[in-house]
Motif scaffolding. Structure first.
Motif, mmCIF file in Angstrom:
data_model
loop_
_atom_site.group_PDB
_atom_site.id
_atom_site.type_symbol
_atom_site.label_atom_id
_atom_site.label_comp_id
_atom_site.label_asym_id
_atom_site.label_seq_id
_atom_site.Cartn_x
_atom_site.Cartn_y
_atom_site.Cartn_z
ATOM 1 N N GLU A 67 26.098 8.673 -27.849
ATOM 2 C CA GLU A 67 26.589 7.488 -27.148
ATOM 3 C C GLU A 67 25.639 6.302 -27.343
ATOM 4 O O GLU A 67 26.084 5.170 -27.592
ATOM 5 N N ARG A 68 24.358 6.541 -27.253
ATOM 6 C CA ARG A 68 23.386 5.454 -27.450
ATOM 7 C C ARG A 68 23.434 4.938 -28.883
ATOM 8 O O ARG A 68 23.393 3.717 -29.124
ATOM 9 N N ARG A 69 23.509 5.860 -29.842
ATOM 10 C CA ARG A 69 23.548 5.452 -31.245
ATOM 11 C C ARG A 69 24.819 4.680 -31.572
ATOM 12 O O ARG A 69 24.800 3.728 -32.363
ATOM 13 N N THR A 70 25.929 5.082 -30.979
ATOM 14 C CA THR A 70 27.190 4.397 -31.243
ATOM 15 C C THR A 70 27.172 2.993 -30.668
ATOM 16 O O THR A 70 27.593 2.027 -31.327
ATOM 17 N N ALA A 73 25.072 0.853 -32.932
ATOM 18 C CA ALA A 73 25.724 0.549 -34.205
ATOM 19 C C ALA A 73 26.765 -0.544 -34.056
ATOM 20 O O ALA A 73 26.954 -1.363 -34.965
ATOM 21 N N LEU A 74 27.442 -0.563 -32.906
ATOM 22 C CA LEU A 74 28.496 -1.552 -32.672
ATOM 23 C C LEU A 74 27.972 -2.815 -31.996
ATOM 24 O O LEU A 74 28.730 -3.783 -31.842
ATOM 25 N N GLY A 75 26.718 -2.807 -31.578
ATOM 26 C CA GLY A 75 26.173 -3.964 -30.889
ATOM 27 C C GLY A 75 26.727 -4.129 -29.483
ATOM 28 O O GLY A 75 26.792 -5.250 -28.964
ATOM 29 N N SER A 210 31.919 -7.434 -31.968
ATOM 30 C CA SER A 210 31.635 -8.416 -30.920
ATOM 31 C C SER A 210 32.819 -9.328 -30.617
ATOM 32 O O SER A 210 32.836 -9.980 -29.561
ATOM 33 N N LEU A 211 33.807 -9.368 -31.482
ATOM 34 C CA LEU A 211 34.984 -10.179 -31.204
ATOM 35 C C LEU A 211 35.796 -9.604 -30.052
ATOM 36 O O LEU A 211 36.560 -10.327 -29.397
ATOM 37 N N ALA A 212 35.673 -8.304 -29.801
ATOM 38 C CA ALA A 212 36.475 -7.633 -28.786
ATOM 39 C C ALA A 212 35.655 -7.400 -27.522
ATOM 40 O O ALA A 212 34.423 -7.387 -27.546
ATOM 41 N N ASP A 213 36.362 -7.188 -26.419
ATOM 42 C CA ASP A 213 35.705 -6.812 -25.172
ATOM 43 C C ASP A 213 35.368 -5.331 -25.167
ATOM 44 O O ASP A 213 34.330 -4.928 -24.636
ATOM 45 N N THR A 214 36.259 -4.509 -25.728
ATOM 46 C CA THR A 214 36.000 -3.085 -25.899
ATOM 47 C C THR A 214 36.500 -2.649 -27.266
ATOM 48 O O THR A 214 37.412 -3.248 -27.838
ATOM 49 N N ALA A 230 34.696 7.431 -29.383
ATOM 50 C CA ALA A 230 33.865 6.728 -28.407
ATOM 51 C C ALA A 230 34.562 5.447 -27.991
ATOM 52 O O ALA A 230 35.263 4.813 -28.793
ATOM 53 N N LEU A 231 34.371 5.083 -26.747
ATOM 54 C CA LEU A 231 34.775 3.783 -26.235
ATOM 55 C C LEU A 231 33.504 3.007 -25.951
ATOM 56 O O LEU A 231 32.621 3.502 -25.242
ATOM 57 N N ALA A 232 33.403 1.801 -26.504
ATOM 58 C CA ALA A 232 32.194 0.993 -26.350
ATOM 59 C C ALA A 232 32.553 -0.353 -25.746
ATOM 60 O O ALA A 232 33.627 -0.911 -26.021
ATOM 61 N N GLY A 233 31.643 -0.883 -24.932
ATOM 62 C CA GLY A 233 31.884 -2.180 -24.309
ATOM 63 C C GLY A 233 30.850 -2.466 -23.241
ATOM 64 O O GLY A 233 29.756 -1.883 -23.237
ATOM 65 N N PRO A 234 31.180 -3.325 -22.281
ATOM 66 C CA PRO A 234 30.241 -3.647 -21.201
ATOM 67 C C PRO A 234 29.900 -2.406 -20.386
ATOM 68 O O PRO A 234 30.755 -1.547 -20.151
ATOM 69 N N SER A 235 28.677 -2.311 -19.925
ATOM 70 C CA SER A 235 28.229 -1.098 -19.241
ATOM 71 C C SER A 235 29.034 -0.836 -17.973
ATOM 72 O O SER A 235 29.316 0.328 -17.644
ATOM 73 N N THR A 236 29.429 -1.888 -17.242
ATOM 74 C CA THR A 236 30.190 -1.665 -16.015
ATOM 75 C C THR A 236 31.559 -1.072 -16.316
ATOM 76 O O THR A 236 32.038 -0.201 -15.581
ATOM 77 N N LEU A 237 32.211 -1.519 -17.384
ATOM 78 C CA LEU A 237 33.509 -0.949 -17.721
ATOM 79 C C LEU A 237 33.362 0.481 -18.231
ATOM 80 O O LEU A 237 34.188 1.342 -17.926
ATOM 81 N N ILE A 238 32.316 0.748 -19.008
ATOM 82 C CA ILE A 238 32.116 2.110 -19.506
ATOM 83 C C ILE A 238 31.850 3.069 -18.361
ATOM 84 O O ILE A 238 32.315 4.217 -18.378
ATOM 85 N N GLU A 239 31.147 2.626 -17.324
ATOM 86 C CA GLU A 239 30.942 3.470 -16.146
ATOM 87 C C GLU A 239 32.282 3.828 -15.501
ATOM 88 O O GLU A 239 32.520 4.978 -15.107
ATOM 89 N N GLU A 240 33.163 2.848 -15.404
ATOM 90 C CA GLU A 240 34.492 3.104 -14.859
ATOM 91 C C GLU A 240 35.277 4.037 -15.774
ATOM 92 O O GLU A 240 35.987 4.948 -15.317
ATOM 93 N N ALA A 241 35.149 3.817 -17.077
ATOM 94 C CA ALA A 241 35.867 4.654 -18.043
ATOM 95 C C ALA A 241 35.426 6.111 -17.954
ATOM 96 O O ALA A 241 36.235 7.030 -18.123
#
Length: 389
Positions: A67-70, A73-75, A210-214, A230-241
């Motif tokens: 998860e950290r590496r992904t 990689a996606l920024g 970076s063009l996308a929110d997730t 993997a789903l990547a995005g803002p940390s608050t949304l990933i916590e909800e996910a």
């Protein structure tokens, strides 16, 4: 599955798996012992085998490392591992629906949730769908602006597989994203194959993401993993996910084999994808030349220059007979050019398409090798095709 269908499937796998020349590995099809040996060899290169096996995706195990590496990689700020992309995207879209207050998603009618997920967006997540366009390409900025219903999320599949793994230009993509922002919508990328878009866009992976929110990414479609996404995005949304992942049944007891294979894909396969994309242009060009000189009444290589390392070939025959010709070619010559053919929804009878993927094994194929394989395939098909085909 009937006994005859099972026997036919086994014959196909034996033919494709036993071939000595192929453009790409058969996705997810290896003998069990071979796959275990490869996982052991590659896994040892990317993770400490002295560590403990993972349980429930613990942050200090191999899943947490993936998860950290992904995310890096996606920024993105954070990423969460999911057993399937179907689950990851449903969770992402329902999270955004709650946050935007709008349960409508704008997406293409050829996108994965509408083609392959049995109406799960509507039946499980309770979301509505609008379609900015039905053209076999990504929606334009004008089409997004002119969509006649409000929507909370714009979902873009990059590349759009069913249309031929097609991508917009970088300027078109940024304009379409901006059009969604103008409508106060968030943007989600179905990036199952996002890894190989950087060559076409001429941008590094974090710039694309970076063009996308997730962003959702797959670990097996291009990276050769066992399974998972993997789903990547803002940390608050990933916590909800992550909470929704548990509700959906995605909190598996042990996922470390899939995570280990995904780490191997990130380290060993991801750096090679640009080379695959470049060579796919050579393969597609040679296919075009061979079919142009074949005397066939109709055919198509699409896109003419592939946008990724995958593209489509269309021929004026029934899918079943073309698949059989490919199996016979593998059995008789040890060469796999095409695998399974199908007639896409809406295509007329007597037409079929196949997906062509160029990966590591295909890098050794010259243009002449491709032309020779096409001639061989067509000869085998002609010798066995029903009268009148």
């Amino acid at each position: 599955m009937t006994d005859s269908e099972r026997d036919r499937r086994r014959r196909q796998l034996d033919a494709w798996g036993g071939a000595t020349r192929t453009l790409a590995p058969v996705p997810g099809r290896e003998r069990i012992g071979e796959r275990l040996a490869r996982l052991s060899e590659q896994g040892a290169q990317v993770y400490d085998f002295g560590d403990w096996t993972d349980q429930y995706g613990s942050e200090d195990g191999v899943v947490g490392e993936l998860e950290r590496r992904t995310a890096a990689a996606l920024g993105m700020e954070a990423a969460a591992f999911f057993p399937t992309g179907t689950m990851a995207q449903q969770v992402a879209l329902r999270c955004w629906a709650g946050r935007t207050g709008n349960d409508t998603v704008a997406l293409h009618p050829l996108a994965h949730p509408l083609v392959c997920e049995r109406d799960a967006l509507q039946l499980l997540a309770g979301l509505r769908v609008v379609r900015p366009t039905a053209e076999p390409r990504m929606p334009t900025a004008a089409e997004v602006r002119d969509t006649d219903e409000p929507f909370g999320t714009l979902m873009l599949e990059l590349p759009l597989r069913e249309a031929g793994f097609v991508l917009p230009t970088w300027d078109e993509l940024t304009a379409t994203v901006e059009a969604a922002r103008e409508r106060e919508a968030v943007v989600h990328f179905d990036g199952a194959r996002l890894w190989e878009t950087v060559t076409h866009f001429g941008q590094p992976l974090p710039a694309v993401a970076s063009l996308a929110d997730t962003v959702y990414v797959s670990f097996y479609k291009s990276l050769g993993g066992l399974s998972g996404a993997a789903l990547a995005g803002p940390s608050t949304l990933i916590e909800e996910a992550v909470a929704w992942r548990h509700r959906y049944g995605g909190q598996l007891f042990q996922q470390w084999p899939a995570a280990l294979a995904a780490l191997a894909g990130l380290d060993l396969e991801l750096p090679r994808l640009p080379e695959y994309v470049r060579h796919a242009a050579t393969v597609a060009g040679a296919l075009h030349e061979a079919l142009a000189g074949s005397g066939l009444p109709w055919w198509r290589v699409w896109p003419r220059v592939p946008h990724t390392h995958q593209f489509q070939v269309w021929l004026p025959y029934e899918a079943e007979e073309l698949t059989e010709a490919g199996v016979r070619q593998a059995e008789e010559t040890g060469t796999v050019l095409f695998r399974r053919w199908s007639r896409p929804p809406g295509a007329p009878p007597g037409t079929a398409s196949a997906e062509v993927t160029v990966a590591g094994p295909g890098l050794s194929w010259s243009a002449e090798d491709v032309r020779a394989a096409v001639a061989e395939f067509l000869e085998i098909h002609a010798s066995a095709a029903p009268s009148g085909s």
